[in-house]
Design an enzyme around this catalytic site. Structure first.
Site, PDB file in Angstrom:
ATOM      1  N   GLN A 126       0.832  -1.200   0.000  1.00 47.61           N
ATOM      2  CA  GLN A 126       0.000   0.000   0.000  1.00 47.61           C
ATOM      3  C   GLN A 126       0.863   1.246   0.000  1.00 47.61           C
ATOM      4  O   GLN A 126       1.680   1.440   0.902  1.00 47.61           O
ATOM      5  CB  GLN A 126      -0.912  -0.030   1.234  1.00 47.61           C
ATOM      6  CG  GLN A 126      -1.857   1.144   1.359  1.00 47.61           C
ATOM      7  CD  GLN A 126      -2.699   1.037   2.620  1.00 47.61           C
ATOM      8  OE1 GLN A 126      -2.311   0.369   3.576  1.00 47.61           O
ATOM      9  NE2 GLN A 126      -3.846   1.684   2.647  1.00 47.61           N
ATOM     10  N   GLY A 127       0.668   2.107  -0.981  1.00 46.33           N
ATOM     11  CA  GLY A 127       1.386   3.370  -1.060  1.00 46.33           C
ATOM     12  C   GLY A 127       0.458   4.530  -0.750  1.00 46.33           C
ATOM     13  O   GLY A 127       0.020   5.252  -1.660  1.00 46.33           O
ATOM     14  N   SER A 129       0.403   6.449   2.988  1.00 52.25           N
ATOM     15  CA  SER A 129       0.981   7.410   3.928  1.00 52.25           C
ATOM     16  C   SER A 129       2.285   7.999   3.419  1.00 52.25           C
ATOM     17  O   SER A 129       3.064   7.332   2.720  1.00 52.25           O
ATOM     18  CB  SER A 129       1.233   6.738   5.279  1.00 52.25           C
ATOM     19  OG  SER A 129       0.035   6.364   5.898  1.00 52.25           O
ATOM     20  N   GLU A 245     -11.129  -2.011   5.102  1.00 53.44           N
ATOM     21  CA  GLU A 245     -10.051  -2.363   6.027  1.00 53.44           C
ATOM     22  C   GLU A 245     -10.528  -2.252   7.472  1.00 53.44           C
ATOM     23  O   GLU A 245     -10.209  -3.092   8.310  1.00 53.44           O
ATOM     24  CB  GLU A 245      -8.856  -1.437   5.798  1.00 53.44           C
ATOM     25  CG  GLU A 245      -7.683  -1.717   6.724  1.00 53.44           C
ATOM     26  CD  GLU A 245      -6.580  -0.663   6.628  1.00 53.44           C
ATOM     27  OE1 GLU A 245      -5.493  -0.920   7.148  1.00 53.44           O
ATOM     28  OE2 GLU A 245      -6.819   0.414   6.051  1.00 53.44           O
ATOM     29  N   SER A 376      -6.002   6.916  12.191  1.00 52.98           N
ATOM     30  CA  SER A 376      -5.732   6.943  13.634  1.00 52.98           C
ATOM     31  C   SER A 376      -7.034   7.023  14.432  1.00 52.98           C
ATOM     32  O   SER A 376      -8.073   7.464  13.930  1.00 52.98           O
ATOM     33  CB  SER A 376      -4.831   8.126  13.987  1.00 52.98           C
ATOM     34  OG  SER A 376      -5.555   9.341  13.903  1.00 52.98           O
ATOM     35  N   ASN A 377      -6.968   6.612  15.688  1.00 47.00           N
ATOM     36  CA  ASN A 377      -8.170   6.623  16.516  1.00 47.00           C
ATOM     37  C   ASN A 377      -8.708   8.027  16.737  1.00 47.00           C
ATOM     38  O   ASN A 377      -9.914   8.222  16.908  1.00 47.00           O
ATOM     39  CB  ASN A 377      -7.885   5.940  17.855  1.00 47.00           C
ATOM     40  CG  ASN A 377      -7.855   4.422  17.715  1.00 47.00           C
ATOM     41  OD1 ASN A 377      -7.876   3.886  16.604  1.00 47.00           O
ATOM     42  ND2 ASN A 377      -7.802   3.722  18.838  1.00 47.00           N
ATOM     43  N   GLU A 378      -7.828   9.024  16.729  1.00 47.33           N
ATOM     44  CA  GLU A 378      -8.300  10.406  16.848  1.00 47.33           C
ATOM     45  C   GLU A 378      -9.155  10.782  15.632  1.00 47.33           C
ATOM     46  O   GLU A 378     -10.204  11.438  15.767  1.00 47.33           O
ATOM     47  CB  GLU A 378      -7.108  11.355  16.979  1.00 47.33           C
ATOM     48  CG  GLU A 378      -6.361  11.252  18.298  1.00 47.33           C
ATOM     49  CD  GLU A 378      -5.489   9.996  18.403  1.00 47.33           C
ATOM     50  OE1 GLU A 378      -5.079   9.645  19.523  1.00 47.33           O
ATOM     51  OE2 GLU A 378      -5.214   9.372  17.349  1.00 47.33           O
TER      52      GLU A 378
END
Length: 391
Positions: A126-127, A129, A245, A376-378
């Site tokens: 996966q490209g 981030s 995902e 992220s969880n945030e």
């Protein structure tokens, strides 16, 4: 509280359990249960066993290897796989690029990629981030400029998991830097990792492992035919991919397995002349974790039952959020049960240290990632506030 399945679903669960515990090589399952890293060949072998039985990509369209299963059957399939310590089909193939190509790729791309993707004949990475575009993925800077029949790609990706094994990469690139909204100028390209101009550099993790990488692109020429879907629609495909995902990322079965292992180890560890499993504080902690996991499982069933039109349910963000928190809580529980033995991986612990205690801390450290990847969880809390709570 326990889920009560119908006789038909109980028979289906037994079928899955029998297959996973008898057909996948024991050596591979033992390695997964012991929280050891698999080789590339072992990943491929396990997925090819599943694919030969039609069990690698049941959520895909039937014409490309999927099963016409109910959401409950897919849940049972995944949970039994995790409980049997069978390595799940590679997420980059089975849950990410495969469904995207099936939904948005053209016929030539489907015929070219899907069968090989399901069988792990092509290993994808996966490209997405970048150093300055992680949770704020829409800020990505990797560019693709059209030059005749090619796209010319320049930029950098990071945290590319298992990129050292990959044959191909699916990559988000900026194709229209002038777009009014930054999400509108992004496209998705796919290309081989051995294309001239692609450089992979390993990142060493805190536990000493090599799992993630940096990938650099310098004037990488990608045929125009390798554009997935429409130009400048890559953000839509990325949201579709990340939603898929996040549904699987809850990993209820895997966390059940961790808790079961923790309970078994607590019976073996003696503190003050009695097994740690008799400590009321520990038993209360385990009971609370099991209750939280049951709530997550029920939520997962609601999510998969209410997903429609190929669009992930907004509550998949809840699964990602709570699933990652409970995975981390389970690994922390194992470290606490191991006590001082858990630091043996960083010193000469001697032969008296059991293997499970030796890997407890590296696993705990590695699982800090699960509240970051997949959004992220945030970020998940922001999504929940806006799409579910209407705040």
């Amino acid at each position: 509280m326990r889920l009560q399945l119908s006789p038909e679903m109980e028979a289906f669960r037994d079928e899955m359990r029998t297959f996973f515990t008898t057909q996948v090589p024991q050596e591979i399952r033992d390695k997964v249960a012991a929280h050891r890293h698999l080789t590339r060949e072992q990943y491929a072998q396990a997925q090819q066993v599943l694919n030969a039985a039609g069990l690698a990509v049941p959520h895909w369209p039937v014409e490309w290897g999927g099963k016409d299963w109910t959401p409950l059957q897919r849940h049972i399939w995944r949970e039994e796989m995790q409980l049997a310590s069978v390595p799940e089909p590679l997420a980059f193939n089975a849950s990410m690029i495969g469904p995207v190509i099936a939904a948005f790729g053209n016929q030539e791309q489907k015929e070219r990629f899907l069968a090989k993707t399901a069988n792990l004949d092509i290993w994808w990475c996966q490209g997405f981030s970048e150093p300055d575009a992680g949770s704020d993925l829409a800020s990505l800077r990797t560019t693709a400029v059209r030059d005749g029949d090619d796209w010319v790609v320049n930029g950098q990706k990071t945290w590319t998991t298992l990129g050292q094994y990959a044959d191909w990469i699916f990559c988000l690139v900026r194709t229209d830097p002038t777009a009014e909204k930054k999400q509108r100028g992004i496209s998705m390209l796919v290309f081989p990792m051995d294309t001239p101009g692609v450089t992979l550099r390993p990142i060493e993790l805190i536990d000493g492992g090599h799992e993630v990488n940096e990938v650099f692109f310098e004037d990488v020429r990608v045929p125009a035919d390798n554009l997935i879907g429409e130009e400048n629609r890559g953000w839509d495909y990325a949201k579709f991919l990340l939603g898929n995902e996040r549904v699987g990322i809850a990993r209820v079965g895997a966390t059940k397995k961790l808790i079961s292992q923790a309970k078994a180890h607590a019976r073996e560890v003696v503190v003050g002349g009695r097994p740690l499993s008799e400590d009321p504080r520990l038993t209360a902690r385990i009971a609370e974790l099991e209750n939280e996991l049951l709530a997550l499982e029920l939520t997962a069933l609601r999510v998969v039952a209410n997903s429609a039109d190929g669009k992930p349910h907004p509550a998949s963000s809840v699964l990602k959020l709570r699933g990652s928190e409970l995975q981390q809580a389970a690994t922390e529980l194992l470290v606490d049960i191991a006590g001082p033995l858990s630091v043996a991986s960083f010193a000469d612990g001697g032969s008296q240290v059991p293997d499970w205690a030796r890997v407890a801390t590296p696993q705990y450290l590695n699982y800090r990632k699960v509240s970051i990847y997949g959004g992220s969880n945030e970020v998940q809390r922001t999504i929940i506030a806006g799409t579910i709570l209407g705040l």
